[in-house]
Scaffold this motif. Structure first.
Motif, PDB file in Angstrom:
ATOM      1  N   PHE A  14       0.835  -1.211   0.000  1.00 55.00           N
ATOM      2  CA  PHE A  14       0.000   0.000   0.000  1.00 55.00           C
ATOM      3  C   PHE A  14       0.868   1.258   0.000  1.00 55.00           C
ATOM      4  O   PHE A  14       0.525   2.251  -0.648  1.00 55.00           O
ATOM      5  CB  PHE A  14      -0.965  -0.023   1.182  1.00 55.00           C
ATOM      6  N   ALA A  15       2.004   1.213   0.714  1.00 53.65           N
ATOM      7  CA  ALA A  15       2.889   2.386   0.730  1.00 53.65           C
ATOM      8  C   ALA A  15       3.401   2.689  -0.673  1.00 53.65           C
ATOM      9  O   ALA A  15       3.480   3.854  -1.078  1.00 53.65           O
ATOM     10  CB  ALA A  15       4.057   2.154   1.690  1.00 53.65           C
ATOM     11  N   ARG A  16       3.722   1.652  -1.441  1.00 47.66           N
ATOM     12  CA  ARG A  16       4.212   1.869  -2.804  1.00 47.66           C
ATOM     13  C   ARG A  16       3.146   2.484  -3.704  1.00 47.66           C
ATOM     14  O   ARG A  16       3.450   3.023  -4.764  1.00 47.66           O
ATOM     15  CB  ARG A  16       4.695   0.549  -3.409  1.00 47.66           C
ATOM     16  N   MET A  17       1.895   2.344  -3.310  1.00 47.32           N
ATOM     17  CA  MET A  17       0.813   2.945  -4.102  1.00 47.32           C
ATOM     18  C   MET A  17       0.475   4.345  -3.604  1.00 47.32           C
ATOM     19  O   MET A  17      -0.528   4.930  -4.018  1.00 47.32           O
ATOM     20  CB  MET A  17      -0.432   2.064  -4.020  1.00 47.32           C
ATOM     21  N   GLY A  18       1.294   4.859  -2.690  1.00 50.96           N
ATOM     22  CA  GLY A  18       1.041   6.212  -2.181  1.00 50.96           C
ATOM     23  C   GLY A  18      -0.043   6.253  -1.122  1.00 50.96           C
ATOM     24  O   GLY A  18      -0.573   7.324  -0.815  1.00 50.96           O
ATOM     25  N   LEU A  19      -0.393   5.089  -0.556  1.00 46.46           N
ATOM     26  CA  LEU A  19      -1.474   5.043   0.430  1.00 46.46           C
ATOM     27  C   LEU A  19      -0.918   4.855   1.838  1.00 46.46           C
ATOM     28  O   LEU A  19       0.055   4.140   2.045  1.00 46.46           O
ATOM     29  CB  LEU A  19      -2.416   3.870   0.132  1.00 46.46           C
ATOM     30  N   LYS A  20      -1.564   5.490   2.791  1.00 43.25           N
ATOM     31  CA  LYS A  20      -1.248   5.239   4.183  1.00 43.25           C
ATOM     32  C   LYS A  20      -2.320   4.285   4.702  1.00 43.25           C
ATOM     33  O   LYS A  20      -3.446   4.697   4.978  1.00 43.25           O
ATOM     34  CB  LYS A  20      -1.274   6.566   4.943  1.00 43.25           C
ATOM     35  N   ALA A  21      -1.962   3.010   4.773  1.00 43.42           N
ATOM     36  CA  ALA A  21      -2.948   2.006   5.195  1.00 43.42           C
ATOM     37  C   ALA A  21      -2.688   1.610   6.643  1.00 43.42           C
ATOM     38  O   ALA A  21      -1.558   1.307   7.016  1.00 43.42           O
ATOM     39  CB  ALA A  21      -2.860   0.775   4.293  1.00 43.42           C
ATOM     40  N   ILE A  22      -3.737   1.623   7.431  1.00 47.54           N
ATOM     41  CA  ILE A  22      -3.611   1.324   8.860  1.00 47.54           C
ATOM     42  C   ILE A  22      -4.229  -0.037   9.153  1.00 47.54           C
ATOM     43  O   ILE A  22      -5.401  -0.275   8.844  1.00 47.54           O
ATOM     44  CB  ILE A  22      -4.312   2.416   9.689  1.00 47.54           C
ATOM     45  N   PRO A  23      -3.431  -0.966   9.701  1.00 48.06           N
ATOM     46  CA  PRO A  23      -3.979  -2.282  10.021  1.00 48.06           C
ATOM     47  C   PRO A  23      -4.873  -2.195  11.253  1.00 48.06           C
ATOM     48  O   PRO A  23      -4.477  -1.641  12.278  1.00 48.06           O
ATOM     49  CB  PRO A  23      -2.740  -3.130  10.329  1.00 48.06           C
TER      50      PRO A  23
ATOM     51  N   PHE B 105      -6.799  -3.743   6.448  1.00 49.85           N
ATOM     52  CA  PHE B 105      -5.957  -2.588   6.161  1.00 49.85           C
ATOM     53  C   PHE B 105      -6.879  -1.488   5.643  1.00 49.85           C
ATOM     54  O   PHE B 105      -7.587  -1.680   4.649  1.00 49.85           O
ATOM     55  CB  PHE B 105      -4.870  -2.946   5.151  1.00 49.85           C
ATOM     56  N   ILE B 106      -6.856  -0.368   6.360  1.00 51.00           N
ATOM     57  CA  ILE B 106      -7.829   0.687   6.104  1.00 51.00           C
ATOM     58  C   ILE B 106      -7.113   1.962   5.700  1.00 51.00           C
ATOM     59  O   ILE B 106      -6.112   2.332   6.323  1.00 51.00           O
ATOM     60  CB  ILE B 106      -8.618   0.993   7.404  1.00 51.00           C
ATOM     61  N   ILE B 107      -7.599   2.615   4.639  1.00 51.57           N
ATOM     62  CA  ILE B 107      -7.063   3.944   4.350  1.00 51.57           C
ATOM     63  C   ILE B 107      -8.103   4.980   4.745  1.00 51.57           C
ATOM     64  O   ILE B 107      -9.315   4.741   4.670  1.00 51.57           O
ATOM     65  CB  ILE B 107      -6.648   4.135   2.883  1.00 51.57           C
ATOM     66  N   LEU B 108      -7.623   6.123   5.213  1.00 53.64           N
ATOM     67  CA  LEU B 108      -8.522   7.178   5.662  1.00 53.64           C
ATOM     68  C   LEU B 108      -8.930   8.020   4.456  1.00 53.64           C
ATOM     69  O   LEU B 108      -8.094   8.414   3.649  1.00 53.64           O
ATOM     70  CB  LEU B 108      -7.809   8.053   6.701  1.00 53.64           C
TER      71      LEU B 108
ATOM     72  N   VAL C 270       7.092   2.640   7.092  1.00 52.13           N
ATOM     73  CA  VAL C 270       6.875   1.323   6.493  1.00 52.13           C
ATOM     74  C   VAL C 270       8.228   0.664   6.208  1.00 52.13           C
ATOM     75  O   VAL C 270       9.151   1.345   5.757  1.00 52.13           O
ATOM     76  CB  VAL C 270       6.046   1.490   5.200  1.00 52.13           C
ATOM     77  N   PRO C 271       8.368  -0.652   6.466  1.00 54.47           N
ATOM     78  CA  PRO C 271       9.642  -1.346   6.221  1.00 54.47           C
ATOM     79  C   PRO C 271      10.128  -1.179   4.787  1.00 54.47           C
ATOM     80  O   PRO C 271       9.320  -1.210   3.843  1.00 54.47           O
ATOM     81  CB  PRO C 271       9.308  -2.813   6.501  1.00 54.47           C
ATOM     82  N   GLY C 272      11.421  -1.013   4.623  1.00 50.02           N
ATOM     83  CA  GLY C 272      12.010  -0.845   3.295  1.00 50.02           C
ATOM     84  C   GLY C 272      12.087  -2.150   2.526  1.00 50.02           C
ATOM     85  O   GLY C 272      11.725  -3.210   3.049  1.00 50.02           O
ATOM     86  N   GLU C 273      12.604  -2.095   1.278  1.00 46.05           N
ATOM     87  CA  GLU C 273      12.580  -3.317   0.477  1.00 46.05           C
ATOM     88  C   GLU C 273      13.642  -4.318   0.923  1.00 46.05           C
ATOM     89  O   GLU C 273      13.644  -5.459   0.474  1.00 46.05           O
ATOM     90  CB  GLU C 273      12.665  -3.007  -1.019  1.00 46.05           C
ATOM     91  N   GLY C 274      14.491  -3.920   1.855  1.00 45.75           N
ATOM     92  CA  GLY C 274      15.490  -4.847   2.369  1.00 45.75           C
ATOM     93  C   GLY C 274      14.981  -5.716   3.516  1.00 45.75           C
ATOM     94  O   GLY C 274      15.729  -6.536   4.046  1.00 45.75           O
ATOM     95  N   VAL C 275      13.715  -5.553   3.880  1.00 47.84           N
ATOM     96  CA  VAL C 275      13.191  -6.324   5.024  1.00 47.84           C
ATOM     97  C   VAL C 275      13.400  -7.839   4.788  1.00 47.84           C
ATOM     98  O   VAL C 275      13.187  -8.332   3.679  1.00 47.84           O
ATOM     99  CB  VAL C 275      11.701  -5.980   5.272  1.00 47.84           C
ATOM    100  N   ASP C 276      13.847  -8.538   5.826  1.00 42.78           N
ATOM    101  CA  ASP C 276      14.188  -9.952   5.674  1.00 42.78           C
ATOM    102  C   ASP C 276      12.980 -10.834   6.007  1.00 42.78           C
ATOM    103  O   ASP C 276      12.638 -11.030   7.177  1.00 42.78           O
ATOM    104  CB  ASP C 276      15.367 -10.277   6.612  1.00 42.78           C
TER     105      ASP C 276
ATOM    106  N   ARG D 141     -13.329   8.514   8.654  1.00 40.84           N
ATOM    107  CA  ARG D 141     -13.945   7.547   7.752  1.00 40.84           C
ATOM    108  C   ARG D 141     -12.837   6.732   7.108  1.00 40.84           C
ATOM    109  O   ARG D 141     -11.734   7.245   6.850  1.00 40.84           O
ATOM    110  CB  ARG D 141     -14.749   8.233   6.642  1.00 40.84           C
ATOM    111  N   GLY D 142     -13.102   5.461   6.852  1.00 34.75           N
ATOM    112  CA  GLY D 142     -12.060   4.611   6.279  1.00 34.75           C
ATOM    113  C   GLY D 142     -12.579   3.701   5.176  1.00 34.75           C
ATOM    114  O   GLY D 142     -13.786   3.433   5.087  1.00 34.75           O
ATOM    115  N   ILE D 143     -11.677   3.252   4.323  1.00 36.17           N
ATOM    116  CA  ILE D 143     -12.004   2.304   3.255  1.00 36.17           C
ATOM    117  C   ILE D 143     -11.101   1.096   3.408  1.00 36.17           C
ATOM    118  O   ILE D 143      -9.879   1.235   3.475  1.00 36.17           O
ATOM    119  CB  ILE D 143     -11.750   2.918   1.856  1.00 36.17           C
ATOM    120  N   GLU D 144     -11.688  -0.081   3.440  1.00 30.90           N
ATOM    121  CA  GLU D 144     -10.899  -1.305   3.538  1.00 30.90           C
ATOM    122  C   GLU D 144     -10.222  -1.591   2.197  1.00 30.90           C
ATOM    123  O   GLU D 144     -10.883  -1.629   1.162  1.00 30.90           O
ATOM    124  CB  GLU D 144     -11.824  -2.470   3.903  1.00 30.90           C
TER     125      GLU D 144
END
Lengths: 440, 440
Positions: free
Chosen positions: B185-194, B210-213, B232-238, B280-283
């Motif tokens: 979701f971060a790569r799509m420019g979204l702030k998604a909250i679990p 995962f909800i975006i406001l 958000v974790p970077g692409e190096g996350v193991d 308000r949020g969207i799943e």
């Protein structure tokens, strides 16, 4: 991809239900699984081939100027009532009622829906030519589905639809797809021969099937040997040059070629004996020009240069990627398994570690795995601790074009073996020479 | 792509049936067309966004170790009778009979089928962990489909299924997907909250949405403001480090966050006033751990290290790419149209020729069009002879991140204007500086 982390369910026994070689090999190589009669899952290896095949189709459609969209699988029956095909189509159409008892169907093809899209937005000849295509799952409820994905009920189809102001422009749209198809099949390592064909339930007066020759083919075909040596247009072909396209199509339709239904004994007898090729064939593509068959009843008209409204001239153009995979295997296999043409192989290279745990083997394999991927190769790395015989049998079965074999003695000496799957040729070379060799 | 050869049916009027802004903008921007209630075609611009969205999803699923396959849309009712869900599922399931009167259905989800695939091939704990995913069209027969592709009947879904030997391993599989979703979701420019969520008909005891406001969101959500600044974790996350994954998930589930159904007034009241965010949020995603709910009745067992057979622990993980496009628009638009985050824009750059036919304009545009494409930009080149106002309105409506505007006076002087769609900032710069500027 490391085999130890992959999902490649190889079958040791030959499945009894499979009547043809492609079906047997796809099941044995863990490419597909039957979920119900005529319904298949593409397992990871099969999915990779499907992606390679659709990528080539998409690139050649785009190159020819066709534009991709995506229509839904489920359609409203009302649309098909407009064209008159709802009643005509018979039991092959999967008919559905939703919770409100509205009549729906799982699309077997999309002439109606794309004509509806066209008529909703396009008003003028100035917006033509237009060719819209999509790659979507279709359903045809075959009485007796068989031969695996060669004749399944749910199948993937690339279907393109052309819209033009008059017959001449429409014939150019047909030629454009004809040439795109020649290129598409050639890139998959197939020799596809265009044959004058019957139009069936799609309708129309001009149609060609693209047929590949395979001894296991479903039908008998008759053609001139010249086709075997004809040169497919290169990627520089100019799709905006109507004359050039027409001349390519003329070249490719001049020698005799016909399926059984369209076979003409008199014309066949005129072909010199030594030039005659009667063989089995598999249809891999089908193109149709049907003029105003849908645009007229459905009111898909545009204003011409003279201000008059005319129904558009249409054609449709289909390739079934899921079926195509089976056809490629029918045309390219041996007793040990599949032999993938390079363009559609699920992985380019199979890297075989003969002794995981051996320090030399692991070091050489890890290095090659990293280097090969760094330059863009798709590599399947067999890092599993299994018998040599099983490793070789699996690699041959899944048919990757090149195998790189790393054994403990060779690794110690700084050598690896490469095997060409198609020819069976094996050669030992220094580890350091491998990368240059594979990029050659 | 040249606009003159593209199919971009912009609507001038706001469609009356569209109740929410994403639906209005997708119709106006020529991204989708309704074919019947809850059934949409993705027109070429919409198809491009769908491809960008699925590409990001696929890359992050692959990175986390999940393996892609593809199951058919149509399933046998018998499978669902095994799990007991055939009768439970109700009228949302589209039930179908084929020509032989066998009960089929259009899959609303795939727990049963993937469990069937698993049990057919996997026998040992040594083949675990395993996570299989596919991206396939689903159907849920909503009583009242609305809001465009936000709540359509046929919709695209990425659904992943994890298989593990015990709860602990299974929790790691859950964490892996949790982290993959944060990245997706971060790569799509979204702030998604679990947010801790109800499990509904999928079942199980552990689940997050995962909800975006977005002010136009479908439901009320409650969370701690801390989420707005979490990294958000970077692409190096193991993804092989269970401890690291668990700690990321702990960080992301520590502050209060709940949907309306799971809202806990006592816990909410413990959050300091200034830190409370009721919005308000969207799943946009939903993950489930449900243990042996399917593996037990369906007999999906493996032999453990101790030689005993145990049913596998499972989870499922869904993202709806078609719905996600609408959610992105709800979160990112203004009065003039869509504002695409860079990762999912249908084209990166809109190149606007203000006066096609003017030699200077054409020369500058042709040069930039070639140069931009050569370095990998997706460019939509407006080469049409239309009014300036219409050109600007269209570019703003379709929301490409950067517009490059070439007018006759500027072109003569060797200058172009660039406009940042998100900020509206415009700047004039020398033609020769553009490429460096866009690669910055």
């Amino acid at each position: 991809m490391r085999l130890s982390r992959y999902f490649l369910p190889i079958l040791k026994e030959t499945p009894k239900e499979a009547e043809i070689v492609s079906h047997r090999l796809m099941l044995r190589a863990g490419m597909i699984r039957q979920q119900a009669a005529g319904l298949y899952s593409f397992l990871p290896l099969g999915k990779r081939v499907l992606d390679k095949v659709t990528k080539i189709i998409r690139e050649e459609q785009d190159r020819s100027g066709a534009i991709e969209l995506l229509m839904p699988t489920i359609q409203s029956a009302d649309l098909w009532r407009e064209s008159g095909r709802y009643d005509d189509y018979g039991k092959e159409m999967l008919r559905i009622q939703d919770r409100h008892e509205r009549d729906l169907l799982f699309g077997p093809t999309n002439e109606e829906m794309v004509t509806d899209i066209f008529r909703s937005y396009v008003r003028s000849y100035k917006d033509l030519p237009l060719n819209l295509y999509h790659i979507q799952w279709k359903f045809r409820d075959e009485v007796r589905p068989r031969f695996g994905v060669m004749r399944s009920r749910e199948f993937l189809m690339k279907d393109a639809y052309s819209f033009d102001i008059d017959y001449e422009a429409s014939k150019t749209a047909y030629d454009r797809m004809f040439v795109a198809y020649l290129r598409t099949f050639a890139r998959m390592g197939l020799k596809a021969i265009p044959m004058r064909a019957d139009t069936g339930p799609i309708g129309g007066e001009l149609s060609h099937e693209f047929i590949i020759l395979a001894s296991t083919g479903e039908s008998e075909v008759f053609c001139h040997r010249d086709y075997l040596d004809m040169k497919v247009p290169g990627e520089g072909v100019d799709f905006s040059d109507a004359g050039a396209l027409a001349s390519i199509v003329e070249t490719w339709t001049m020698p005799y070629a016909a399926t059984e239904e369209m076979h003409d004994e008199a014309a066949w007898n005129a072909v010199p004996d030594a030039e005659r090729l009667a063989a089995r064939g598999i249809e891999v593509g089908h193109i149709f020009h049907f003029g105003t068959k849908y645009s007229e009843p459905m009111g898909a008209t545009v204003t011409g240069p003279d201000g008059k409204e005319v129904p558009v001239q249409m054609g449709s153009y289909g390739i079934g990627p899921s079926r195509l995979i089976a056809a490629i295997i029918e045309a390219s296999h041996d007793d040990n398994g599949i032999i993938w043409p390079k363009g559609v192989a699920p992985f380019d290279v199979g890297l075989v570690n003969m002794k995981p745990g051996d320090a030399d083997c692991d070091a050489v394999c890890d290095r090659l795995y990293a280097e090969l991927q760094a330059v863009g190769h798709d590599v399947l790395y067999d890092d599993e601790d299994t018998r040599a015989g099983a490793k070789f049998a699996t690699m041959d079965l899944i048919g990757l074009p090149v195998q790189v074999i790393v054994g403990p003695r060779g690794a110690k000496a700084g050598e690896v073996e490469i095997k060409d799957r198609a020819t069976g040729a094996r050669e030992t070379l220094p580890v350091g020479d491998l990368m240059a060799r594979l990029s050659a």
